[in-house]
Design a protein around this motif. Structure first.
Motif, short mmCIF file in Angstrom:
data_model
loop_
_atom_site.label_atom_id
_atom_site.label_comp_id
_atom_site.label_asym_id
_atom_site.label_seq_id
_atom_site.Cartn_x
_atom_site.Cartn_y
_atom_site.Cartn_z
N ASP A 1 -3.21 5.17 -16.21
CA ASP A 1 -3.02 4.88 -17.65
C ASP A 1 -4.24 5.26 -18.48
O ASP A 1 -4.12 5.65 -19.64
N LYS A 2 -5.44 5.14 -17.89
CA LYS A 2 -6.67 5.37 -18.64
C LYS A 2 -7.32 6.72 -18.34
O LYS A 2 -8.46 6.95 -18.73
N ILE A 3 -6.60 7.60 -17.69
CA ILE A 3 -7.20 8.86 -17.28
C ILE A 3 -7.60 9.73 -18.46
O ILE A 3 -8.59 10.46 -18.41
N ASP A 4 -6.88 9.62 -19.57
CA ASP A 4 -7.19 10.42 -20.76
C ASP A 4 -8.50 10.02 -21.41
O ASP A 4 -9.08 10.78 -22.19
N LYS A 5 -8.99 8.82 -21.08
CA LYS A 5 -10.25 8.34 -21.66
C LYS A 5 -11.47 8.60 -20.77
O LYS A 5 -12.59 8.26 -21.17
N VAL A 6 -11.24 9.17 -19.61
CA VAL A 6 -12.36 9.45 -18.70
C VAL A 6 -13.17 10.61 -19.25
O VAL A 6 -12.63 11.66 -19.60
N ASN A 7 -14.49 10.41 -19.32
CA ASN A 7 -15.40 11.46 -19.79
C ASN A 7 -15.94 12.22 -18.58
O ASN A 7 -16.86 11.78 -17.91
N SER B 1 0.82 -1.20 0.00
CA SER B 1 0.00 0.00 0.00
C SER B 1 0.86 1.25 0.00
O SER B 1 0.54 2.25 -0.65
N LEU B 2 1.98 1.21 0.73
CA LEU B 2 2.88 2.36 0.76
C LEU B 2 3.55 2.56 -0.59
O LEU B 2 3.65 3.69 -1.08
N SER B 3 3.99 1.47 -1.22
CA SER B 3 4.65 1.60 -2.52
C SER B 3 3.65 2.05 -3.57
O SER B 3 4.01 2.76 -4.51
N TYR B 4 2.38 1.65 -3.43
CA TYR B 4 1.36 2.10 -4.38
C TYR B 4 1.23 3.62 -4.33
O TYR B 4 1.17 4.28 -5.36
N GLU B 5 1.17 4.17 -3.15
CA GLU B 5 1.03 5.62 -3.02
C GLU B 5 2.23 6.34 -3.64
O GLU B 5 2.06 7.33 -4.36
N CYS B 6 3.43 5.84 -3.38
CA CYS B 6 4.63 6.46 -3.96
C CYS B 6 4.62 6.36 -5.48
O CYS B 6 4.99 7.32 -6.17
N ARG B 7 4.19 5.23 -6.01
CA ARG B 7 4.12 5.07 -7.47
C ARG B 7 3.10 6.04 -8.05
O ARG B 7 3.31 6.62 -9.12
N LEU B 8 1.98 6.20 -7.36
CA LEU B 8 0.94 7.11 -7.84
C LEU B 8 1.47 8.54 -7.91
O LEU B 8 1.29 9.23 -8.92
N VAL B 9 2.11 8.99 -6.85
CA VAL B 9 2.67 10.34 -6.84
C VAL B 9 3.73 10.49 -7.93
O VAL B 9 3.76 11.49 -8.66
N ASN B 10 4.57 9.50 -8.07
CA ASN B 10 5.62 9.54 -9.09
C ASN B 10 5.02 9.62 -10.50
O ASN B 10 5.49 10.39 -11.35
N ASN B 11 3.95 8.86 -10.75
CA ASN B 11 3.30 8.89 -12.06
C ASN B 11 2.63 10.24 -12.33
O ASN B 11 2.62 10.72 -13.47
#
Length: 327
Positions: free
Chosen positions: A293-299, A187-197
């Motif tokens: 990855d799919k944020i550009d397709k969100v309406n 869970s901690l690494s997920y948060e860091c990856r999210l911020v990094n992305n």
């Protein structure tokens, strides 16, 4: 303001930022209707919020101090927060409120971990929620009649501040940080990856820290993204409404601030890892992703089915109309 002995006395215990934000808004809105005695755990997010809002309060150190405080204050009601991360007041308040025949009122500030807020069924005389979804959820989970929806002064005030900002420079992507339970490193690494992305994908980024987080939490990650306009926000120095007034897109995991962003009409994404069972904030499913990855397709659209204070009571009306019927 001078206290008046003819008014009911309300003793407050608070520790977490979430419940304290609601409690502060009630006190500021209805200060003249009651005698308030406010206690916060020393150096807690709550103590800092109370200081920021210029609400007179006393700090205490240990849960065991609560017993002596209740005996000394002799209140008519005890109002307390129910955060589950660090300190739980429910048990000791239940025991001592019953002992001294004092009515107890608990605040639920979110839509998750309801049962954990009242370990061993240490339920108060009344439970307060602040929106219709939380009210219905609490009624379903606890199957009790002593659950009420109170006017959401906190969000009401935030929205007024939000629309009153002098200029809306909504150019930033805002990341809303939150403390992550240390159940596992994933869970901690997920948060860091999210911020990094987020920092990889966008050039203008605000990182708004949670009140309980260390100020240097993301400094190492930020240092790896030279040339980007990255602004780190201390929540004690800038209001959430001001931060959101600069946001064109708000991203986070499960923070309550994401819900605020959504109902204020800002494009909002809750990015939840696959390991989490379900969402906690009530926003449309299409805005809940497990990767960017799919944020550009969100309406995105601006439809908001939101009634802030529909069918809700002022805190004063709740005390006058409902609490006298409970005992």
């Amino acid at each position: 303001m001078k206290k008046n002995s003819k008014y009911k006395k309300i003793l407050v215990f608070t520790n977490d930022a979430g419940d304290c934000a609601y409690i502060c808004s009630i006190i500021l809105k209805e200060y003249n209707f009651f005698n308030w005695s406010v206690y916060a755990v020393k150096d807690s997010p709550a103590s800092k919020l109370l200081k920021k809002n210029k609400i007179l309060h006393t700090n205490f150190f240990l849960q065991n101090d609560i017993k002596g405080i209740i005996k000394k204050e002799c209140p008519d009601f005890i109002l307390y927060g129910t955060g589950v991360e660090q300190i739980t007041f429910s048990g000791i308040i239940k025991e001592n409120a019953s002992k001294y025949n004092i009515q107890s009122i608990a605040v639920i500030d979110h839509w998750s971990n309801y049962k954990e807020r009242f370990p061993k069924n240490t339920f108060p005389d009344a439970i307060l929620t602040f929106d219709y979804i939380a009210y219905q959820l609490a009624k379903k989970i606890f199957n009790k009649s002593n659950i009420f929806q109170i006017k959401n002064y906190y969000v009401e005030n935030l929205y007024q501040e939000f629309i009153n900002q002098k200029s809306f420079d909504m150019k930033y992507v805002t990341f809303i940080s939150e403390p992550i339970k240390k159940k596992s490193n994933s869970s901690l690494s997920y948060e860091c990856r999210l911020v990094n992305n987020i920092l990889k994908k966008f050039d203008e980024v605000i990182i708004r820290l949670h009140p309980s987080e260390k100020k240097d939490k993301y400094d190492e990650l930020i240092s790896n993204h030279k040339g980007k306009n990255i602004v780190k926000i201390d929540p004690y120095k800038e209001s959430l409404s001001l931060t959101l007034s600069k946001s064109k897109l708000t991203i986070g995991i499960n923070s309550y601030a994401l819900y605020i962003s959504y109902i204020f009409g800002i494009q909002t994404i809750s990015c939840i890892p696959n390991t989490q069972d379900k969402k906690a904030i009530p926003i449309p499913e299409k805005y809940i992703l497990n990767t960017l990855d799919k944020i550009d397709k969100v309406n995105f659209n601006n439809n908001r089915n939101f009634m802030l204070n529909e069918n809700s009571l002022s805190f004063k009306s709740f005390i006058e109309q409902e609490m006298k019927c409970i005992h």
